[in-house]
Design an enzyme around this catalytic site. Structure first.
Site, PDB file in Angstrom:
ATOM      1  CG  ASP A   1       1.792  -7.658  -8.341  1.00 47.56           C
ATOM      2  OD1 ASP A   1       1.437  -6.581  -8.858  1.00 47.56           O
ATOM      3  OD2 ASP A   1       2.849  -7.789  -7.682  1.00 47.56           O
TER       4      ASP A   1
ATOM      5  CD  GLU B   1       0.833   1.442  -5.129  1.00 44.27           C
ATOM      6  OE1 GLU B   1       0.187   1.110  -4.103  1.00 44.27           O
ATOM      7  OE2 GLU B   1       1.603   0.662  -5.723  1.00 44.27           O
TER       8      GLU B   1
ATOM      9  CG  HIS C   1       0.490  -3.300  -8.172  1.00 44.27           C
ATOM     10  ND1 HIS C   1       0.098  -4.228  -7.232  1.00 44.27           N
ATOM     11  CD2 HIS C   1       0.700  -2.160  -7.487  1.00 44.27           C
ATOM     12  CE1 HIS C   1       0.072  -3.670  -6.032  1.00 44.27           C
ATOM     13  NE2 HIS C   1       0.427  -2.403  -6.157  1.00 44.27           N
TER      14      HIS C   1
ATOM     15  CD  GLU D   1       4.135  -2.058  -6.084  1.00 38.54           C
ATOM     16  OE1 GLU D   1       4.578  -1.060  -5.514  1.00 38.54           O
ATOM     17  OE2 GLU D   1       3.518  -2.968  -5.500  1.00 38.54           O
ATOM     18  CD  GLU D   2       2.266  -5.293  -3.281  1.00 39.26           C
ATOM     19  OE1 GLU D   2       3.319  -5.152  -2.622  1.00 39.26           O
ATOM     20  OE2 GLU D   2       1.254  -4.600  -3.088  1.00 39.26           O
TER      21      GLU D   2
ATOM     22  CG  ASP E   1      -1.191  -2.163  -2.156  1.00 40.13           C
ATOM     23  OD1 ASP E   1      -1.067  -1.621  -3.267  1.00 40.13           O
ATOM     24  OD2 ASP E   1      -0.229  -2.539  -1.465  1.00 40.13           O
TER      25      ASP E   1
END
Length: 388
Positions: free
Chosen positions: A73, A172, A71, A143-144, A104
């Site tokens: 974001d 991740e 991801h 995702e966040e 991340d």
């Protein structure tokens, strides 16, 4: 430039605070298109939610098909004046690249993209010389946030197109202290709920005219917390139920409240399903409440199911690639919270391996330049072994 550090820098400089894209997907799409990938920008939304932009890219049309997921974001940077370097600067200092998402997980995405581009350049632009094999990227943008318009829907969209995945690596930040110390091969499920205990409101001076739910909910909290849900399984630690708040909504001290409520969350292993877990907790509540206490649980919807990728050929080749670069044999772990791997696991075996997660979501989030170089080598080693 297609080296991992340059890609990390370009991604970090995109202010992609969830669910805003801010150009991050465009950085990847340009690189992948230039290498011969067929790319798709797909946008999903639901009433009451923001539009989320996602990217799917694939080269090759036959099995075996390995996908890299992630991801772009990021969480908000917090107090940007507190950062040593700009929160979205992508600047390098003392061997670290700084910026929100460096760990991340823009750094992990950059390493996978660089590894794939290098691999294809060395193999005539194809996954395998015989023309078989496919490589794809599943890159999402929420995702966040609430995780409803990203990976879960992009996978559904891909499946509707006939896409079939054989294995997936999610970048991740799985490592705890040092690159190579941990591969996530599964995650526990997550289920939240609220325990309600009904009483009768009244004046504190006349308790016989009321029924105080506070002592009752205290007893039920202990009853549900004290007895273990299980003692762990072959791949997972024990499930745990944790109460996170207790409230009666009472603003005065001379009124016995009419209701008490307590929120809780359960992290559960593969000895349970969501349905069996709820049945177990409901049965324990009924036993503890008896016929006197009026109590019930309101369960929250959850898409965080337990999953595990059993050790085998795929995990073995990942371990071998990590050992070759780092000299460490990683632990195969199922610890930690949730990730988008919970969605991917319904389509193919998935492992999580990325950078070291110590500074993720913190002020001065940063990734080691050396680790970025090594992670790229590890991903390249996975590709070499996968298509050998």
């Amino acid at each position: 430039m297609t080296d991992a550090l340059s890609i990390t820098r370009d991604l970090v400089r995109c202010r992609s605070i969830t669910p805003i894209d801010a150009g991050a997907l465009g950085v990847l799409e340009k690189l992948l298109k230039g290498a011969g990938f067929e790319t798709h920008r797909v946008t999903f939304s639901e009433p009451g939610t923001a539009d989320v932009h996602n990217l799917y890219a694939r080269i090759g049309s036959e099995a075996p098909h390995i996908s890299f997921a992630g991801h772009t974001d990021v969480v908000p940077p917090g107090d940007e004046s507190a950062w040593t370097l700009g929160a979205f600067s992508g600047e390098i200092k003392d061997g670290f690249i700084y910026g929100r998402g460096a760990v991340d997980m823009k750094g992990g995405i950059a390493c996978s993209a660089a590894a794939v581009l290098q691999y294809l350049a060395d193999h005539g632009g194809k996954p395998r010389e015989d023309g078989k094999g496919s490589i794809s990227f599943i890159i999402t943008g929420d995702e966040e946030d609430i995780s409803v318009n990203g990976t879960v829907k992009l996978l559904q969209w891909a499946a509707a197109r006939g896409e079939k995945f054989d294995h997936c690596v999610l970048g991740e930040p799985s490592n705890v202290d040092t690159l190579g110390d941990c591969i996530k091969i599964g995650r526990r499920g997550s289920q939240s709920g609220t325990l309600y205990v009904d009483g009768i409101q009244g004046h504190v001076a006349y308790p016989h005219r009321a029924s105080n739910p506070v002592p009752d909910i205290s007893r039920l909290i202990l009853a549900l917390s004290d007895e273990p849900l299980d003692h762990g399984s072959a791949q997972f630690q024990a499930s745990n139920l944790e109460f996170t708040s207790v409230d009666v909504g009472n603003s005065t001290n001379n009124v016995i409240p009419g209701q008490a409520r307590a929120k809780f969350n359960i992290r559960f292993n593969d000895l349970h399903t969501q349905a069996s877990l709820r049945e177990l907790v409901e049965a324990r509540l009924a036993k503890a409440a008896g016929n006197r206490i009026k109590a019930h649980i309101a369960w929250e919807p959850s898409n965080s199911n337990v999953f595990v990728t059993r050790p085998g050929d795929f995990t073995n080749l990942a371990v071998a690639a990590i050992e070759e670069v780092t000299g460490r044999k990683p632990e195969l772990s199922t610890s930690g919270g949730t990730s988008d791997a919970r969605f991917i696991a319904s389509y193919c075996p998935v492992i999580e391996f990325g950078l070291v997660g110590q500074t993720m979501h913190q002020i001065d989030e940063r990734a080691s330049v050396t680790d970025i170089e090594k992670l790229t080598q590890i991903y390249r080693g996975i590709l070499d072994r996968y298509f050998a």
